[in-house]
Design an enzyme around this catalytic site. Structure first.
Site, short mmCIF file in Angstrom:
data_model
loop_
_atom_site.label_atom_id
_atom_site.label_comp_id
_atom_site.label_asym_id
_atom_site.label_seq_id
_atom_site.Cartn_x
_atom_site.Cartn_y
_atom_site.Cartn_z
N SER A 99 0.82 -1.21 0.00
CA SER A 99 0.00 0.00 0.00
C SER A 99 0.85 1.26 0.00
CB SER A 99 -0.94 0.00 1.21
OG SER A 99 -1.78 -1.12 1.20
N HIS A 119 1.01 4.39 4.77
CA HIS A 119 0.35 5.12 3.70
C HIS A 119 0.88 6.54 3.61
CE1 HIS A 119 -3.34 2.28 4.43
NE2 HIS A 119 -2.27 1.64 3.98
#
Length: 526
Positions: free
Chosen positions: A327, A379
């Site tokens: 991610s 992230h």
């Protein structure tokens, strides 16, 4: 008529005939529109031509299906008096069907555009014209395809290993993995980012009691079960990790140092749901972005964003969370895509829609990262690294390149084919390093100063975070709210807490906690 009467008069038959001067010979010995009768009848008025070139079959009603080298040649059988006037066209007719034949070696340059192309050559040309469309159009995104194949293969290995150790490919005991994948213990054993395997951790190395850990094959929540009586080295796997002992300190050598856990988690995933979403984004947005910026730039952004995200998560996320997935790398690619959109705003058909889509994707992902057990710092770190590298490796914004007088603008839209290489690229610098910097405007130098400052800043930040992770181990009190919501003690999920065996306290089932000197990881989400 007067000339014909003169030669037909019998009174003049005894007069010697004087030949007329010959017609000038054309520059080329070939013409595609020469009457066949001229080739058959030699006279002082017609030069002797060779029969060359493609033949045509006339489809007009007057031709009577005769073949000749010119149009309406069949009319000469019925009308011989007007064959020189009516059968030489000024331009090619479209009702003629060409036969296959070899092109002449010499052609008039003025007729190159009017002469027909043989059918065999036209067929070969049509085979080369069609290009692949859809998913396989343009340049091949090798990085996306290779990384996707590797990640899918590794995920299959995860499922197989979990089936061999626990009896099922998906964790169902002691709890069900909501991502439909292997247990957290198997993921830690295969290389997930898990802080106790990477450095000395407060509460573990200096614990006042002896600590036991869950084994990779555990399916029981009973802390007294042999499945939960392993050492830290058994859980971490790979190179031997020194097991903590009573009286140990944070500075005792050797220390856990599995630094590769900042890289390996990029290729690990927590379950089917996890890898499905990541691969969908990688094979769509990531694939198009690699085709736009090239494989080398894409590889640099992908790996750097993923590693930087895990480094930031190791510093600020709870120590007991095992983090996996690409991610962070995909957030770096989204950041580059956002910059590419802003750089080429005027050249897009609907930039507003594209911007809304990117912002919506970012907001949804960051909001989901606030749920318990998720590492939102990976992230955030990946996105920040993608922004900085995008500034450094992408071409300058179009509006800036126009002001500095650059002829070749930056990238077009992501969905278009890459434009030709810029004259301000690496090849130009390698050919003439001194000339590359000559006659540059102040705005050009200012933008390059921003690029250098951004690159130096992110490198300094990376070194500081690594130094803090291994040496100082400090964090901020408010940083945790970037990865959790202060609801129902969500911000305490994942913190390692070792409990005294004689203490009689209860803790959340989602915590990583120690009871009677045993550490248990329960119901953690990735």
């Amino acid at each position: 008529m007067a000339t014909n009467a003169f030669y037909s008069n019998a009174a003049h038959k005894t007069r010697p005939e004087a030949g007329l001067p010959p017609l000038p010979i054309p520059l080329s010995s070939y013409s595609a529109y020469r009457p066949e009768s001229v080739l058959q009848n030699e006279s002082p008025f017609t030069p002797n031509f060779e029969k060359k070139g493609p033949f045509y079959r006339s489809q007009t009603q007057d031709s009577n299906d005769s073949e000749s080298q010119f149009f309406n040649a069949g009319n000469e059988q019925n009308d011989s008096s007007g064959r020189f006037a009516d059968t030489i066209p000024l331009r090619p007719h479209h009702d003629q069907v060409p036969f296959e034949g070899e092109l002449p070696q010499k052609m008039d340059p003025d007729l190159d555009k009017t002469l027909p192309v043989p059918i065999s050559q036209r067929r070969r040309k049509r085979r080369r014209e069609p290009e692949k469309k859809g998913f396989f159009r343009g340049r091949v995104p090798w990085v996306v395809y290779i990384f996707t194949l590797v990640q899918l293969t590794v995920f299959i290995v995860e499922m197989v290993k979990n089936a061999l150790l626990t009896g099922t490919p998906i964790e169902i005991h002691p709890q069900v993995n909501p991502m439909l994948g292997p247990s957290i213990y198997v993921l830690i054993n295969m290389g997930a980012r898990y802080v106790p395997c990477m450095r000395s951790t407060d509460g573990i190395q200096n614990s006042p009691v002896e600590i036991t850990w869950p084994c990779p094959n555990t399916t029981s929540s009973d802390l007294t079960s042999p499945m939960n009586q392993c050492q830290l080295s058994d859980l971490c796997g790979f190179s031997p990790v020194p097991n903590p002992y009573v009286g140990d300190t944070l500075d005792t050598q050797p220390q856990p140092n599995q630094w590769f856990r900042f890289i390996i988690p990029i290729f690990l995933h927590a379950g089917i749901v996890h890898i499905a979403f990541n691969m969908l984004l990688q094979l769509t947005l990531g694939r198009e972005m690699e085709k736009e910026i090239g494989s080398l730039r894409f590889l640099l952004v992908y790996l750097s964003s993923g590693i930087f995200g895990f480094v930031m998560g190791g510093n600020f996320a709870p120590n007991g969370i095992a983090s996996t997935g690409c991610s962070g790398s995909l957030f770096g690619i989204i950041a580059v895509m956002l910059l590419d959109l802003l750089y080429t705003w005027k050249g897009r058909k609907s930039p507003g829609k594209e911007l809304a889509f990117i912002i919506l994707d970012i907001v949804i992902s960051f909001v989901l990262g606030l749920l318990p057990g998720l590492d939102n710092f990976s992230h955030i770190g990946g996105f920040l690294m993608g922004l900085v590298l995008g500034i450094c490796i992408l071409h300058s914004p179009n509006i800036l390149r126009e002001r500095v007088g650059s002829k070749d603008l930056a990238y077009g839209a992501v969905t278009t084919k890459p434009k030709k290489k810029s004259k301000d690229g690496v090849q130009s610098f390698m050919k003439d390093p001194v000339g590359f910097f000559k006659a540059r405007k102040p705005l050009w130098w200012a933008w390059w100063a921003v690029r250098v400052a951004a690159l130096v800043g992110v490198l300094v930040c990376f070194v500081v975070l690594l130094n803090n992770f291994y040496k100082y181990r400090t964090t901020c009190s408010w940083c945790k709210y970037l990865s959790c919501l202060p609801v129902n003690n969500w911000c305490d999920v994942g913190n390692i807490q070792i409990q005294n065996p004689d203490a009689n306290t209860t803790m959340s089932r989602r915590d990583l906690f120690g009871v009677k000197g045993a550490v248990q990881i329960q119901d953690l989400v990735f």
